[in-house]
Design a protein around this motif. Structure first.
Motif, PDB file in Angstrom:
ATOM      1  N   ILE A  70      -2.125  56.263  35.430  1.00  0.00           N
ATOM      2  CA  ILE A  70      -2.324  54.949  34.823  1.00  0.00           C
ATOM      3  C   ILE A  70      -1.326  53.925  35.372  1.00  0.00           C
ATOM      4  O   ILE A  70      -1.644  52.747  35.514  1.00  0.00           O
ATOM      5  CB  ILE A  70      -2.168  55.051  33.279  1.00  0.00           C
ATOM      6  CG1 ILE A  70      -3.366  55.779  32.687  1.00  0.00           C
ATOM      7  CG2 ILE A  70      -2.009  53.686  32.618  1.00  0.00           C
ATOM      8  CD1 ILE A  70      -4.680  55.066  32.881  1.00  0.00           C
ATOM      9  N   VAL A  71      -0.110  54.371  35.701  1.00  0.00           N
ATOM     10  CA  VAL A  71       0.963  53.428  36.081  1.00  0.00           C
ATOM     11  C   VAL A  71       0.543  52.623  37.306  1.00  0.00           C
ATOM     12  O   VAL A  71       0.602  51.387  37.298  1.00  0.00           O
ATOM     13  CB  VAL A  71       2.296  54.175  36.319  1.00  0.00           C
ATOM     14  CG1 VAL A  71       3.388  53.189  36.712  1.00  0.00           C
ATOM     15  CG2 VAL A  71       2.705  54.946  35.060  1.00  0.00           C
ATOM     16  N   PHE A  72       0.097  53.295  38.379  1.00  0.00           N
ATOM     17  CA  PHE A  72      -0.317  52.556  39.581  1.00  0.00           C
ATOM     18  C   PHE A  72      -1.556  51.707  39.307  1.00  0.00           C
ATOM     19  O   PHE A  72      -1.665  50.578  39.777  1.00  0.00           O
ATOM     20  CB  PHE A  72      -0.568  53.510  40.749  1.00  0.00           C
ATOM     21  CG  PHE A  72      -1.073  52.801  41.979  1.00  0.00           C
ATOM     22  CD1 PHE A  72      -0.229  51.956  42.704  1.00  0.00           C
ATOM     23  CD2 PHE A  72      -2.383  52.929  42.399  1.00  0.00           C
ATOM     24  CE1 PHE A  72      -0.700  51.268  43.822  1.00  0.00           C
ATOM     25  CE2 PHE A  72      -2.860  52.251  43.507  1.00  0.00           C
ATOM     26  CZ  PHE A  72      -2.010  51.415  44.229  1.00  0.00           C
ATOM     27  N   LEU A 200      -1.367  51.284  51.093  1.00  0.00           N
ATOM     28  CA  LEU A 200      -0.977  52.668  51.377  1.00  0.00           C
ATOM     29  C   LEU A 200      -1.272  53.577  50.173  1.00  0.00           C
ATOM     30  O   LEU A 200      -1.810  54.680  50.339  1.00  0.00           O
ATOM     31  CB  LEU A 200       0.515  52.734  51.730  1.00  0.00           C
ATOM     32  CG  LEU A 200       1.071  54.140  52.012  1.00  0.00           C
ATOM     33  CD1 LEU A 200       0.403  54.759  53.243  1.00  0.00           C
ATOM     34  CD2 LEU A 200       2.579  54.107  52.194  1.00  0.00           C
ATOM     35  N   GLN A 201      -0.941  53.115  48.978  1.00  0.00           N
ATOM     36  CA  GLN A 201      -1.208  53.915  47.782  1.00  0.00           C
ATOM     37  C   GLN A 201      -2.712  54.110  47.568  1.00  0.00           C
ATOM     38  O   GLN A 201      -3.149  55.172  47.116  1.00  0.00           O
ATOM     39  CB  GLN A 201      -0.590  53.248  46.537  1.00  0.00           C
ATOM     40  CG  GLN A 201       0.897  53.472  46.371  1.00  0.00           C
ATOM     41  CD  GLN A 201       1.219  54.888  45.911  1.00  0.00           C
ATOM     42  OE1 GLN A 201       0.350  55.700  45.635  1.00  0.00           O
ATOM     43  NE2 GLN A 201       2.512  55.209  45.861  1.00  0.00           N
ATOM     44  N   GLU A 207      -9.601  58.307  45.561  1.00  0.00           N
ATOM     45  CA  GLU A 207     -10.633  59.112  44.870  1.00  0.00           C
ATOM     46  C   GLU A 207     -10.530  59.010  43.345  1.00  0.00           C
ATOM     47  O   GLU A 207     -11.504  59.234  42.637  1.00  0.00           O
ATOM     48  CB  GLU A 207     -10.498  60.589  45.276  1.00  0.00           C
ATOM     49  CG  GLU A 207     -10.882  60.816  46.725  1.00  0.00           C
ATOM     50  CD  GLU A 207     -10.553  62.233  47.194  1.00  0.00           C
ATOM     51  OE1 GLU A 207      -9.848  62.937  46.451  1.00  0.00           O
ATOM     52  OE2 GLU A 207     -11.013  62.608  48.265  1.00  0.00           O
ATOM     53  N   ASN A 208      -9.341  58.654  42.840  1.00  0.00           N
ATOM     54  CA  ASN A 208      -9.132  58.643  41.383  1.00  0.00           C
ATOM     55  C   ASN A 208      -8.882  57.252  40.811  1.00  0.00           C
ATOM     56  O   ASN A 208      -8.513  57.135  39.639  1.00  0.00           O
ATOM     57  CB  ASN A 208      -7.940  59.552  41.029  1.00  0.00           C
ATOM     58  CG  ASN A 208      -8.171  60.981  41.472  1.00  0.00           C
ATOM     59  OD1 ASN A 208      -9.224  61.542  41.219  1.00  0.00           O
ATOM     60  ND2 ASN A 208      -7.196  61.558  42.166  1.00  0.00           N
ATOM     61  N   LEU A 209      -9.057  56.209  41.610  1.00  0.00           N
ATOM     62  CA  LEU A 209      -8.769  54.852  41.125  1.00  0.00           C
ATOM     63  C   LEU A 209     -10.025  54.227  40.528  1.00  0.00           C
ATOM     64  O   LEU A 209     -11.035  54.056  41.215  1.00  0.00           O
ATOM     65  CB  LEU A 209      -8.220  53.980  42.260  1.00  0.00           C
ATOM     66  CG  LEU A 209      -6.857  54.409  42.827  1.00  0.00           C
ATOM     67  CD1 LEU A 209      -6.480  53.558  44.032  1.00  0.00           C
ATOM     68  CD2 LEU A 209      -5.771  54.325  41.755  1.00  0.00           C
ATOM     69  N   SER A 214     -17.405  53.062  44.368  1.00  0.00           N
ATOM     70  CA  SER A 214     -17.618  54.286  45.169  1.00  0.00           C
ATOM     71  C   SER A 214     -17.754  53.943  46.652  1.00  0.00           C
ATOM     72  O   SER A 214     -17.308  54.700  47.518  1.00  0.00           O
ATOM     73  CB  SER A 214     -18.852  55.033  44.671  1.00  0.00           C
ATOM     74  OG  SER A 214     -19.980  54.178  44.664  1.00  0.00           O
ATOM     75  N   GLN A 215     -18.329  52.748  46.954  1.00  0.00           N
ATOM     76  CA  GLN A 215     -18.463  52.323  48.355  1.00  0.00           C
ATOM     77  C   GLN A 215     -17.087  52.062  48.979  1.00  0.00           C
ATOM     78  O   GLN A 215     -16.824  52.450  50.128  1.00  0.00           O
ATOM     79  CB  GLN A 215     -19.318  51.042  48.461  1.00  0.00           C
ATOM     80  CG  GLN A 215     -20.786  51.216  48.133  1.00  0.00           C
ATOM     81  CD  GLN A 215     -21.056  51.178  46.633  1.00  0.00           C
ATOM     82  OE1 GLN A 215     -20.155  50.912  45.831  1.00  0.00           O
ATOM     83  NE2 GLN A 215     -22.290  51.481  46.251  1.00  0.00           N
ATOM     84  N   GLN A 216     -16.195  51.410  48.199  1.00  0.00           N
ATOM     85  CA  GLN A 216     -14.848  51.134  48.708  1.00  0.00           C
ATOM     86  C   GLN A 216     -14.083  52.441  48.939  1.00  0.00           C
ATOM     87  O   GLN A 216     -13.392  52.602  49.943  1.00  0.00           O
ATOM     88  CB  GLN A 216     -14.092  50.257  47.703  1.00  0.00           C
ATOM     89  CG  GLN A 216     -14.575  48.811  47.663  1.00  0.00           C
ATOM     90  CD  GLN A 216     -13.911  48.014  46.541  1.00  0.00           C
ATOM     91  OE1 GLN A 216     -13.669  48.530  45.448  1.00  0.00           O
ATOM     92  NE2 GLN A 216     -13.621  46.749  46.814  1.00  0.00           N
ATOM     93  N   SER A 217     -14.223  53.388  47.996  1.00  0.00           N
ATOM     94  CA  SER A 217     -13.546  54.685  48.138  1.00  0.00           C
ATOM     95  C   SER A 217     -14.056  55.431  49.370  1.00  0.00           C
ATOM     96  O   SER A 217     -13.265  56.010  50.131  1.00  0.00           O
ATOM     97  CB  SER A 217     -13.773  55.518  46.879  1.00  0.00           C
ATOM     98  OG  SER A 217     -13.136  56.762  46.992  1.00  0.00           O
TER      99      SER A 217
END
Length: 700
Positions: A70-72, A200-201, A207-209, A214-217
């Protein structure tokens, strides 16, 4: 203004949150996830009100659990409702090197940052001297030394928050672009990300953001393959670069006195409290003290509450005119209320002890000691926290399993946590124990009732461990779990925090359980007071006949008539329908009614008993629930209803049965499937029936 509190676990973040917000706080959920969000309001020196958001504790922006991820999410997503204007990073002054790793990561996200340097007193005791002005200049930010527990410099921190620039002024920590040059620039350009470290993060965590489509991932995944990006290698290179920066910063700003690294008092205490033999003996000694105290200290206030309700019932009968409304108030509402409020002293004592153990740092030691045992039964040391939390309530305990990384460990912990005896079972145990266990002392000091209560809690913990071992053999998973935990230093408990915790928990019990119990008490009173017209008319005709009137006195007639009316009421019909199934366990149809109603919540059992026996009682003599149940007899045999056999059978049934709709709902929410709550409900129900059957047949 939104202010996020960020920091490592055990740095005093919750204490600082309470110091800034006081009682002005609420708990909700972060958008799209089930992770708790604590938000509070804080008045700043310039007159503005800041919204303080307490983010989950984490050692790094690379998450190891749902809570940490959750933090990021909050710091990187500008559209997130919790996205802050300013971040206050809480750092432990006695462990600055490790704490600054998280600072350097957050600083590189380019949000305005203030450091609150906590535990300065511990740093000074350890012989660590920090040049705060020099450190502040090297990082380019404000650093405020505080002592959150003593509320020291909290006003200075509020000033720093009020006057922090909305433009991030912190100096760069490392060359982020050099870690994955081509990939970072591509993600920045294609996904319109303005900060290199955010890009970078996103490469590491896409995959979990939740804020990425889904297209951006998928596009980030393609770019990673194009540039041969290796997440673990990049993370290792970044961590080395960050610690090199931290070492350079601390070289000139932090000094350690000679002899500063001698063994701390906490470590010396731990040699005894976490010893492989003495540690467990001390832990069981503490449990023994808690359960003795629950009985010894609560008896007097409980008697006062009982007497108050007896007086209220008598007063209501004498002041109010006889009739349906008076019966509803006295036998429905007041009886149900007494069933809730009489157990406040015991619940307050239990929560006070749990809060003290957590506040002193001892609960972490219990987790550490239990890790080896837990591994053998398919759990990890992290499972101990939910299991011990289950002594209070299974619902938040099941939610706290999110910090268990291994799926199998987490699922088994969720499945067995409701077996641990929660505070809702405490009123049932103490009521039944008071009926059958004599008020005697063993060796002149040890309360027998306290011993039986402790035995019930040990039974629940042992059963949870045994069931976990069975599930370890059934549920298959190749994923390996690991256990990393930091032991906080021992501290004296903060009595204001303990008091606040006890008040909050008692309030939650009274208002949440109370609402359900009062509602069910009123419904029960109606069901127990009315029945099919033909049956009720037959009872009236029977007791109005001259033959019956000639045989019995007026008081005996009233008692027999009210008993017959209850048996023929709607509640009686319902109880009689299930009596054949529960008779082998030693229960009659009245207990059967309580078993049905307490499926909403276990503590409803006491309110149900109070209502049933109030409807059945003679209005001329008002008694407490305990007295009514102690004197209750089987009309066919004349034997006592609550014998040693039936009472122990009932306690064992409630120890194992899944009688809590809230717990089933939260298991569904956490597992995202009805499969696991249904399995849980069935296995606990079968276990409860078989165990209570064996207990009754052996003891009767």
């Amino acid at each position: 203004m939104k202010v996020a509190l960020v920091g490592n676990p055990n740095t005093g973040k919750s204490t600082l949150f309470n110091a800034l917000t006081g009682l002005n706080q609420r708990v909700g959920n972060f958008p799209g996830v089930t992770v708790d969000k604590k938000v509070g309001a804080c008045k700043l020196p310039d007159g503005r009100t800041a919204q303080i958001i307490d983010l989950p504790g984490t050692y790094s922006l690379y998450p190891k659990s749902k809570d940490e991820s959750i933090v990021f999410e909050v710091l990187a997503d500008r559209n997130n409702t919790a996205h802050p204007d300013i971040v206050v990073i809480l750092a432990d002054a006695s462990n600055l090197k490790r704490n600054l790793l998280l600072y350097t990561q957050v600083a590189d996200l380019k949000v305005p940052v203030v450091i609150a340097l906590n535990m300065m007193d511990l740093a000074r005791k350890a012989g660590t001297e920090i040049d705060i002005d020099a450190l502040s200049a090297k990082l380019g930010i404000q650093i405020i030394p505080i002592a959150a527990r003593q509320h020291e410099n909290i006003d200075k921190l509020k000033e720093a928050i009020a006057f922090t620039s909305s433009i991030p002024l912190q100096l760069d920590t490392i060359e982020v672009e050099s870690l994955a040059p081509g990939l970072i620039s591509k993600i920045k350009n294609e996904l319109l990300v303005d900060k290199p470290y955010t890009a970078l993060q996103m490469a590491h965590q896409h995959e979990n953001l939740h804020f990425l489509t889904s297209q951006q991932s998928d596009r980030i995944e393609e770019l990673e393959q194009e540039f041969s990006f290796h997440s673990q290698k990049a993370q290792a290179a970044e961590t080395i670069a960050r610690f090199n920066f931290i070492n350079d910063v601390l070289f000139d700003t932090v000094k350690h006195r000679d002899g500063a690294f001698e063994e701390t008092l906490s470590n010396r205490i731990d040699k005894v409290l976490t010893h492989k033999v003495w540690g467990f003996i001390i832990f069981f000694g503490i449990l023994f003290l808690i359960f003795q105290s629950i009985f010894a200290w609560s008896e007097y206030p409980m008697s006062l509450i009982e007497e108050l309700f007896i007086w209220l019932g008598s007063t209501a009968h004498s002041l109010m005119p006889p009739g349906v409304f008076t019966d509803l108030v006295v036998d429905g509402i007041l009886a149900g209320l007494s069933g809730v409020l009489v157990f406040i002293p015991q619940i307050a004592i239990l929560f006070a002890f749990i809060a003290i153990l957590e506040d002193t740092g001892y609960m972490s030691r219990v987790t550490f000691m239990m890790d080896k045992i837990m591994r053998k039964v398919g759990l990890s040391g992290k499972s101990v926290v939910p299991l011990i939390g289950g002594l209070a309530c299974a619902v938040p305990s099941i939610m706290s399993t999110r910090n268990i990384e291994n799926w199998k460990d987490r699922l088994i912990t969720i499945m067995v946590t409701p077996l641990v005896s929660c505070s809702a079972r405490l009123p049932i145990y103490t009521l039944l124990i008071s009926l059958i266990v004599p008020d005697k002392k063993v060796f002149g000091v040890i309360n027998m009732a306290g011993l039986v209560l402790m035995a019930m809690y040990i039974l629940s913990i042992v059963s949870a461990i045994v069931v976990a071992w069975v599930m370890k053999l059934i549920i298959k998973s190749r994923e390996r779990g690991y256990f990393i935990m930091e032991l906080p230093v021992y501290r004296l408990p903060r009595w204001s925090n303990i008091g606040l915790t006890v008040v909050e928990k008692v309030k939650a019990f009274v208002f949440q359980a109370g609402k359900v119990i009062i509602a069910i008490s009123i419904i029960l009173w109606v069901l127990a007071s009315y029945g099919p017209a033909a049956k009720m008319d037959a009872v009236e005709a029977k007791y109005n006949s001259p033959e019956v009137k000639a045989q019995y006195s007026g008081a005996e007639l009233d008692r027999m008539k009210s008993s017959d009316k209850l048996e023929n009421s709607y509640a009686g019909v319902l109880g009689k329908a299930i009596e054949p199934a529960i008779k082998p366990l030693g229960y009659d149809w009245k207990i059967g009614i309580a078993l049905i109603t307490s499926f909403a919540a276990r503590e409803v059992f006491v309110g149900t008993m109070a209502t049933i026996y109030s409807v059945d009682a003679d209005d001329s003599h008002v008694e407490s629930v305990r007295e009514k149940m102690k004197n209750a007899r089987n009309p066919e045999t004349g034997a006592l209803v609550f014998t040693v056999a039936s009472a122990f059978s009932l306690m064992v049934f409630y120890a194992f049965a899944m009688q809590c709709m809230s717990t089933l709902a939260v298991v569904y929410r956490e597992t995202k499937s009805w499969k696991w709550p249904i399995i849980q409900f069935v296995y606990m129900g079968v276990l409860a029936y078989v165990a209570s059957l064996i207990v009754y047949q052996l003891l009767k």
